[in-house]
Design a protein around this motif. Structure first.
Motif, PDB file in Angstrom:
ATOM      1  N   ALA A 357     -14.975 -18.283  18.925  1.00  0.00           N
ATOM      2  CA  ALA A 357     -14.894 -17.696  20.272  1.00  0.00           C
ATOM      3  C   ALA A 357     -16.063 -16.749  20.558  1.00  0.00           C
ATOM      4  N   THR A 358     -16.471 -15.977  19.562  1.00  0.00           N
ATOM      5  CA  THR A 358     -17.571 -15.039  19.817  1.00  0.00           C
ATOM      6  C   THR A 358     -18.911 -15.756  19.916  1.00  0.00           C
ATOM      7  N   GLY A 359     -18.994 -16.959  19.353  1.00  0.00           N
ATOM      8  CA  GLY A 359     -20.258 -17.700  19.358  1.00  0.00           C
ATOM      9  C   GLY A 359     -21.165 -17.303  18.214  1.00  0.00           C
ATOM     10  N   MET A 360     -20.662 -16.483  17.265  1.00  0.00           N
ATOM     11  CA  MET A 360     -21.542 -16.056  16.164  1.00  0.00           C
ATOM     12  C   MET A 360     -21.972 -17.236  15.290  1.00  0.00           C
ATOM     13  N   PHE A 361     -21.215 -18.330  15.336  1.00  0.00           N
ATOM     14  CA  PHE A 361     -21.561 -19.515  14.548  1.00  0.00           C
ATOM     15  C   PHE A 361     -22.873 -20.156  15.029  1.00  0.00           C
ATOM     16  N   VAL A 379     -16.341 -10.855   8.913  1.00  0.00           N
ATOM     17  CA  VAL A 379     -17.295 -11.943   8.716  1.00  0.00           C
ATOM     18  C   VAL A 379     -18.667 -11.431   9.116  1.00  0.00           C
ATOM     19  N   VAL A 380     -19.657 -11.704   8.313  1.00  0.00           N
ATOM     20  CA  VAL A 380     -21.034 -11.448   8.731  1.00  0.00           C
ATOM     21  C   VAL A 380     -21.825 -12.736   8.542  1.00  0.00           C
ATOM     22  N   GLY A 381     -22.853 -12.909   9.362  1.00  0.00           N
ATOM     23  CA  GLY A 381     -23.678 -14.104   9.235  1.00  0.00           C
ATOM     24  C   GLY A 381     -24.239 -14.543  10.563  1.00  0.00           C
ATOM     25  N   TRP A 385     -25.573 -19.273   7.889  1.00  0.00           N
ATOM     26  CA  TRP A 385     -24.671 -18.902   6.785  1.00  0.00           C
ATOM     27  C   TRP A 385     -23.671 -17.859   7.284  1.00  0.00           C
ATOM     28  N   ARG A 386     -22.536 -17.790   6.636  1.00  0.00           N
ATOM     29  CA  ARG A 386     -21.547 -16.747   6.957  1.00  0.00           C
ATOM     30  C   ARG A 386     -20.770 -16.404   5.686  1.00  0.00           C
ATOM     31  N   MET A 387     -20.498 -15.136   5.534  1.00  0.00           N
ATOM     32  CA  MET A 387     -19.716 -14.656   4.386  1.00  0.00           C
ATOM     33  C   MET A 387     -18.577 -13.804   4.939  1.00  0.00           C
ATOM     34  N   CYS A 388     -17.395 -13.924   4.352  1.00  0.00           N
ATOM     35  CA  CYS A 388     -16.269 -13.157   4.883  1.00  0.00           C
ATOM     36  C   CYS A 388     -15.482 -12.506   3.753  1.00  0.00           C
ATOM     37  N   CYS A 389     -14.689 -11.535   4.100  1.00  0.00           N
ATOM     38  CA  CYS A 389     -13.799 -10.896   3.125  1.00  0.00           C
ATOM     39  C   CYS A 389     -12.577 -10.361   3.879  1.00  0.00           C
ATOM     40  N   ALA A 390     -11.603  -9.897   3.121  1.00  0.00           N
ATOM     41  CA  ALA A 390     -10.390  -9.361   3.740  1.00  0.00           C
ATOM     42  C   ALA A 390      -9.952  -8.127   2.981  1.00  0.00           C
ATOM     43  N   ARG A 590     -15.441 -24.641   7.025  1.00  0.00           N
ATOM     44  CA  ARG A 590     -15.903 -25.154   5.712  1.00  0.00           C
ATOM     45  C   ARG A 590     -17.176 -24.447   5.262  1.00  0.00           C
ATOM     46  N   ALA A 591     -18.001 -24.042   6.217  1.00  0.00           N
ATOM     47  CA  ALA A 591     -19.319 -23.475   5.880  1.00  0.00           C
ATOM     48  C   ALA A 591     -19.302 -21.947   5.874  1.00  0.00           C
ATOM     49  N   THR A 592     -18.133 -21.351   5.726  1.00  0.00           N
ATOM     50  CA  THR A 592     -18.042 -19.890   5.629  1.00  0.00           C
ATOM     51  C   THR A 592     -17.496 -19.552   4.241  1.00  0.00           C
ATOM     52  N   THR A 593     -18.203 -18.682   3.537  1.00  0.00           N
ATOM     53  CA  THR A 593     -17.871 -18.392   2.138  1.00  0.00           C
ATOM     54  C   THR A 593     -17.029 -17.122   2.058  1.00  0.00           C
ATOM     55  N   TYR A 594     -16.084 -17.119   1.152  1.00  0.00           N
ATOM     56  CA  TYR A 594     -15.189 -15.965   0.975  1.00  0.00           C
ATOM     57  C   TYR A 594     -15.637 -15.109  -0.200  1.00  0.00           C
ATOM     58  N   MET A 595     -15.603 -13.803  -0.018  1.00  0.00           N
ATOM     59  CA  MET A 595     -15.878 -12.894  -1.135  1.00  0.00           C
ATOM     60  C   MET A 595     -14.611 -12.074  -1.419  1.00  0.00           C
TER      61      MET A 595
END
Ligand code: FES
Length: 639
Positions: A357-361, A379-381, A385-390, A590-595
């Motif tokens: 929705a934000t268009g950051m992709f 999420v940052v990226g 590329w994108r990396m996310c955490c919780a 699929r293309a967002t990585t979790y840390m």
């Protein structure tokens, strides 16, 4: 620029016409002369702020009292509040969604990128069978449907539709409408009827751990017909997802009870929407559902045990579309329920919806999305590329665990100012109704104004010596009266307690620490963020400076921050209406990585350091230094 009464905020550049900014805000205006400045159809009211006039060689003016202007000839030259009258709107007021849609996302609401809504209706006129053409009914219908779609898609049908089909085809003289559900790799025929039926409706649904929010959407036009929210009744089994998973494991019928509680809450929201819109349950033929992996698992009655154990695996990333009737939803029984894909057991479809929705992709520069819910998800990226955490933030900003807290709904205080000299509190509520409690925006503003007035110190402690009758000791702790009993609709004093302030500070500290830790792991800092989206419990009225003042946001220039509201719901809305958006969200998930932060000592250090207002290390907030405070301090557009 704030557009009223929609309460939508869009970032703009000096020189951008109000006509274009309103379009970017999802409020297209009439422009009968095509922006020539001759028809007057785009007339809006600038309430206050700085503008420039294109038809006067760019002359700038500070507007202090409401003034009518032509949106096609007037540009932003600073912060602005603009009221859009009904007669200037291309579409009625209620055509908006709760969350922000970036320009990269809005293309999915337009051809050629929209593709198909989740469910659609097609009118067919079939040749009746004859001795020369004895094709069976289903094959005849399928052939007609493929011809109407113009595409070779697999087609299947529900058995109850097939059972009704021979009678209906003949009763309707082989002129029928078919309702078809897009299941990705095939279409499913879910209803057959007269050529002209009531409009097909879809439900955009955000199942949060604490709150459930939904919007009812006309699938033909994309119009949002109504919105509603409700606390998630699962809260009585535990505040967060882990305690609910444990509860489900430890009780024989635990998972069933949790699913029942969830369905009850969702059906309450659906009932409210049907009441608001006078629509019929059978009209709802599609549901697009955003939620974390645990909520989606409970919703589908899938075992969620593996989510709480490393490596935190969700039972299904992208569940197949299922029938609403099997889940007990008060919709058309054959309505298709689509769930936005999860990234990981702890970062669910609500976040993939936010990325969409934000268009950051699709962005080239570094973007950050922080969704503050019961879990904080970050999420940052960018497009490469994108990396996310919780992290566990707790539901304080969602109004849970705060006696006066509640979700954003009519009567909720969304803006609160305390003025110590006269000991008075000034509030603004959603819908301008008598206050019943305080929502996320209001709680953030309350912390900031109490800090400004030195009612609380930087550690968030209520100052017992503060000279006001509002400060008092009760039930073993200090509390501060926000509104007296005769100033609100509850009949009792609305108070904020010390333990509740502590919960709010812990929540903001957790998300800030998670953001900083994630960035540091990537060799980045908050200053590298090109644009920041704050989503979740906060609506577009939240003042960015207020959020920075309490350390909820990093110290970024206001023009690099969008308070994006419920981006999970915005993602659900997009995927309800666009097959291309559904394709895109699968790819980006699929293309967002979790840390995993659970073992990060860095996160714990950052978390402890962030438990001050705004932060233990004030060097991280240089704009808050007294010399830099400038005229912006406490200067909200919304007050
Ligand atoms: S669009 Fe006609 S006056 Fe603005």
């Amino acid at each position: 620029v704030v557009f009223e009464p929609d309460d939508v905020v869009v970032p703009g550049q000096p020189g951008e016409l109000l006509l274009d900014l309103a379009g970017a805000a999802g409020i297209p205006l009439l422009s009968e002369c095509g922006g020539q400045g001759t028809c007057g159809s785009c007339r809006v009211l600038v309430q206050r702020g700085r503008v420039s006039f294109a038809d006067q060689a760019g002359r700038e003016e500070e507007i202090t009292a409401p003034r009518e202007v032509l949106a096609c000839q007037t540009a932003a030259a600073g912060d602005l509040v603009v009221r859009i009258p009904p007669e200037a709107r291309l579409r009625p007021l209620h055509q908006r969604i709760t969350g922000y849609l970036g320009p990269e996302a809005r293309v999915y609401l337009q051809e050629p990128h929209q593709g198909m809504p989740l469910a659609r209706r097609l009118a067919l006129e079939l040749a009746p069978p004859s001795f020369d053409d004895p094709t069976p009914d289903w094959e005849r219908l399928a052939m007609g449907l493929r011809h109407a779609c113009g595409a070779e898609r697999n087609l299947t049908a529900n058995l109850d539709v097939l059972r009704e089909m021979p009678r209906l085809l003949r009763e309707l003289d082989f002129k029928v409408s078919v309702t078809v559900l897009d299941e990705g790799w095939q279409d499913r025929l879910i209803a057959l009827g007269k050529p002209d039926g009531d409009p097909l409706l879809g439900l955009a649904l955000d199942i949060g751990t604490t709150n459930i929010k939904a919007e009812l959407v006309d699938l033909g036009s994309g119009r949002v017909l109504g919105g509603a929210s409700e606390f998630n009744a699962q809260a009585r089994y535990g505040e967060d997802v882990i305690s609910r998973i444990i509860w489900a494991q430890e009780h024989e019928w635990g998972a069933d009870e949790l699913q029942d509680a969830l369905v009850t809450s969702v059906n309450t929201v659906i009932g409210e929407l049907l009441k608001q819109t006078q629509a019929a349950q059978e009209q709802i033929v599609a549901v697009s559902c955003a939620g974390n992996a645990t909520m989606i698992s409970f919703r589908l009655r899938l075992p969620a045990d593996a989510i709480r154990r490393a490596p935190h695996v969700a039972p299904v990333g992208l569940p197949p579309t299922v029938q609403a009737g099997m889940l007990g939803l008060d919709t058309h029984p054959a309505a298709g329920v689509y769930c936005l894909p999860a990234i990981n057991g702890y970062v669910g479809g609500d976040i993939s919806g936010g990325i969409l929705a934000t268009g950051m992709f699709a962005a080239e520069d570094l973007r950050a999305l922080v969704d503050v819910g019961t879990n904080g998800e970050i999420v940052v990226g960018n497009r490469d590329w994108r990396m996310c955490c919780a992290c566990s933030a707790g539901p304080a900003f969602e109004g849970m665990g705060i006696e006066c807290g509640l979700p954003a709904r009519p009567g909720a205080i969304e803006s609160l100012r305390y003025e110590s000299e006269h000991d008075c509190v000034d509030v603004r509520t959603i819908g301008e109704e008598l206050p019943v409690g305080v929502c996320g925006n209001g709680l953030a503003e309350t912390l900031a104004t109490l800090l400004d007035a030195q009612v609380i110190d930087r550690a968030g402690n209520l100052v017992a010596e503060f000279p006001s009758p509002r400060m008092r000791q009760a039930d073993g702790e200090m509390q501060f009266v926000l509104l007296w009993s005769d100033q609100n609709a509850t009949g009792r004093d609305l108070v904020l307690r010390q333990s509740e302030i502590d919960n709010l500070i812990r929540a903001k500290a957790a998300v800030f620490a998670a953001l900083v830790t994630l960035l540091e792991e990537l060799g980045l800092s908050t200053g590298d963020i090109g644009h920041f989206y704050l989503a979740g419990a906060f609506g577009s009225h939240l003042d960015v400076r207020t959020a920075i003042k309490i350390g909820l946001l990093p110290d970024l220039p206001a023009e690099r921050v969008t308070v994006a509201g419920n981006t999970a719901l915005a993602g659900a809305y997009l995927t309800l209406l666009s097959s291309e958006a559904r394709d895109e969200i699968q790819k980006l998930a699929r293309a967002t990585t979790y840390m995993d932060l659970s073992t990060s000592s860095r996160f714990m250090e950052e978390y402890i350091a962030a438990q001050m207002l705004p932060h233990t290390n004030l060097e991280r907030f240089p704009s808050l230094a007294p010399d830099n405070a400038g005229p912006e301090w406490g200067n909200s557009l919304n007050r």
